[in-house]
Design an enzyme around this catalytic site. Structure first.
Site, PDB file in Angstrom:
ATOM      1  N   ASN A  54       0.869  -1.177   0.000  1.00  0.00           N
ATOM      2  CA  ASN A  54       0.000   0.000   0.000  1.00  0.00           C
ATOM      3  C   ASN A  54       0.906   1.227   0.000  1.00  0.00           C
ATOM      4  OD1 ASN A  54      -1.797   2.032   0.475  1.00  0.00           O
ATOM      5  ND2 ASN A  54      -2.433   1.315   2.515  1.00  0.00           N
TER       6      ASN A  54
ATOM      7  N   LYS B  80       0.086   4.256  -0.221  1.00  0.00           N
ATOM      8  CA  LYS B  80      -0.544   5.413   0.439  1.00  0.00           C
ATOM      9  C   LYS B  80      -0.337   6.672  -0.413  1.00  0.00           C
ATOM     10  CE  LYS B  80      -0.095   3.025   4.807  1.00  0.00           C
ATOM     11  NZ  LYS B  80       0.052   3.069   6.247  1.00  0.00           N
TER      12      LYS B  80
ATOM     13  N   HIS C 175      -9.309   0.951   5.231  1.00  0.00           N
ATOM     14  CA  HIS C 175      -8.024   1.193   5.892  1.00  0.00           C
ATOM     15  C   HIS C 175      -8.238   2.137   7.075  1.00  0.00           C
ATOM     16  CE1 HIS C 175      -3.904   2.342   6.661  1.00  0.00           C
ATOM     17  NE2 HIS C 175      -3.547   1.273   5.970  1.00  0.00           N
TER      18      HIS C 175
ATOM     19  N   GLU D 167      -6.614   4.547   8.108  1.00  0.00           N
ATOM     20  CA  GLU D 167      -6.415   5.967   7.805  1.00  0.00           C
ATOM     21  C   GLU D 167      -7.659   6.556   7.152  1.00  0.00           C
ATOM     22  OE1 GLU D 167      -2.761   5.291   5.690  1.00  0.00           O
ATOM     23  OE2 GLU D 167      -1.819   4.705   7.583  1.00  0.00           O
TER      24      GLU D 167
ATOM     25  N   GLY E   5       2.964   2.117  10.810  1.00  0.00           N
ATOM     26  CA  GLY E   5       3.914   3.217  10.673  1.00  0.00           C
ATOM     27  C   GLY E   5       4.667   3.555  11.947  1.00  0.00           C
TER      28      GLY E   5
ATOM     29  N   SER F  89       3.881  -2.363  10.243  1.00  0.00           N
ATOM     30  CA  SER F  89       5.334  -2.427  10.429  1.00  0.00           C
ATOM     31  C   SER F  89       5.935  -3.789  10.051  1.00  0.00           C
ATOM     32  CB  SER F  89       5.711  -2.035  11.866  1.00  0.00           C
ATOM     33  OG  SER F  89       5.326  -0.698  12.121  1.00  0.00           O
TER      34      SER F  89
HETATM   35  P1  13P Z   1       3.376   0.198   7.692  1.00  0.00           P
HETATM   36  O1  13P Z   1       3.892  -1.057   7.063  1.00  0.00           O
HETATM   37  O2  13P Z   1       4.095   1.435   7.223  1.00  0.00           O
HETATM   38  O3  13P Z   1       3.260   0.098   9.167  1.00  0.00           O
HETATM   39  O4  13P Z   1       1.862   0.404   7.140  1.00  0.00           O
HETATM   40  C1  13P Z   1       0.969  -0.648   7.199  1.00  0.00           C
HETATM   41  C2  13P Z   1      -0.247  -0.279   6.453  1.00  0.00           C
HETATM   42  O5  13P Z   1      -0.987   0.601   6.856  1.00  0.00           O
HETATM   43  C3  13P Z   1      -0.531  -0.978   5.191  1.00  0.00           C
HETATM   44  O6  13P Z   1      -1.808  -0.698   4.733  1.00  0.00           O
END
Ligand code: 13P
Length: 249
Positions: free
Chosen positions: A9, A11, A94, A96, A172, A212
């Site tokens: 992803n 983002k 997601h 977010e 993250g 992560s």
């Molecule tokens: P990270 O791998 O940066 O923690 O993000 C995970 C994520 O939100 C994938 O959709």
């Protein structure tokens, strides 16, 4: 056998030329695992990415879509628009999107319906915040996120649904759920599915872990019996790291 999937992803990262560079790097690396590989660029780069990856086994997928077919929804993108540029799979729910764009379970149920009505595959995300984990409420939260957005569906729909458990506190942050925490939650998710739809359906749905995941922890997480792959954020922006994760299977 359940499908193993590793999806990146991206983002809100990478403009057009950065997207093209990352794809060039991805194409140089040899995949040695049997996992399905997907990448999710931003809307503006979907078609270029789709076109550049056409002859490969990397699927280009979308990060979001609207539930309506068309109309007065300024700034939004529909399922048929995604399909018209070659996209067959969409990430929905997601954390977010839930947090910054107020996506509710009810709205997500409509998005899931719209994706399925357009014969798309859905990667449906959910996960608890740190407070819920600390208070021991994480299973309740995850259980209701799944029930509220998906349990109106017929069993057959689950052929087109992939689940992604992403604990918000691990996204993250560099703090991964331990392989045991991931396994426990994935087993709970499968049981939740089995209680409603039966064991055959539950055993056929791929459940990805996200939060992560890095080259140095992927193998241990993926070795757990109910973890069928990963949804990768930060590490997916580097081709070498991403393929190290893919090839961890
Ligand atoms: P990270 O791998 O940066 O923690 O993000 C995970 C994520 O939100 C994938 O959709």
């Amino acid at each position: 056998m359940r499908k193993q999937i590793v999806a990146g992803n991206w983002k809100m990262n990478n403009d057009l030329s950065q997207t093209e560079s990352l794809i060039t790097e991805l194409k140089k690396i040899k995949k040695t695992s049997t996992a399905e590989v997907m990448v999710a660029p931003t809307f503006t780069n979907l078609y270029n990415a789709f076109d550049a990856l056409r002859e490969t086994d990397i699927e280009v997928i979308a990060q979001n879509m609207h539930f309506a077919a068309n109309g007065a929804y300024t700034g939004e993108i529909s399922a048929s628009m995604l399909k018209s540029v070659g996209i067959q799979t969409v990430i929905l729910g997601h954390s977010e999107r839930r947090e910054y764009f107020n996506e509710s379970d009810a709205m997500l149920a409509k998005k899931v319906d719209a994706a399925l009505a357009n014969s798309m595959r859905v990667i449906f995300c959910f996960g608890e915040v740190l407070e819920d984990r600390k208070s021991g409420n994480h299973e309740n939260v995850v259980g209701s996120q799944i029930k509220n957005a998906l349990f109106h569906l017929e069993a057959d729909a689950f052929k087109h649904i992939v689940l992604a458990y992403e604990p918000v506190w691990a996204i993250g942050t560099g703090e991964t759920a331990s392989p045991e925490q991931a396994q426990d939650m994935h087993a709970f998710i499968r049981k939740t599915l089995a209680d409603k739809y039966g064991k055959t359906v539950a055993d056929s749905v791929s459940i990805l872990y996200g939060g992560s995941v890095k080259p140095n922890n992927a193998q241990e997480i993926f070795s757990k019996p109910d973890v069928d792959g990963g949804l990768i954020g930060g590490a997916a922006l580097n081709a070498t790291d991403f393929f190290a994760i893919v090839n961890a299977f």
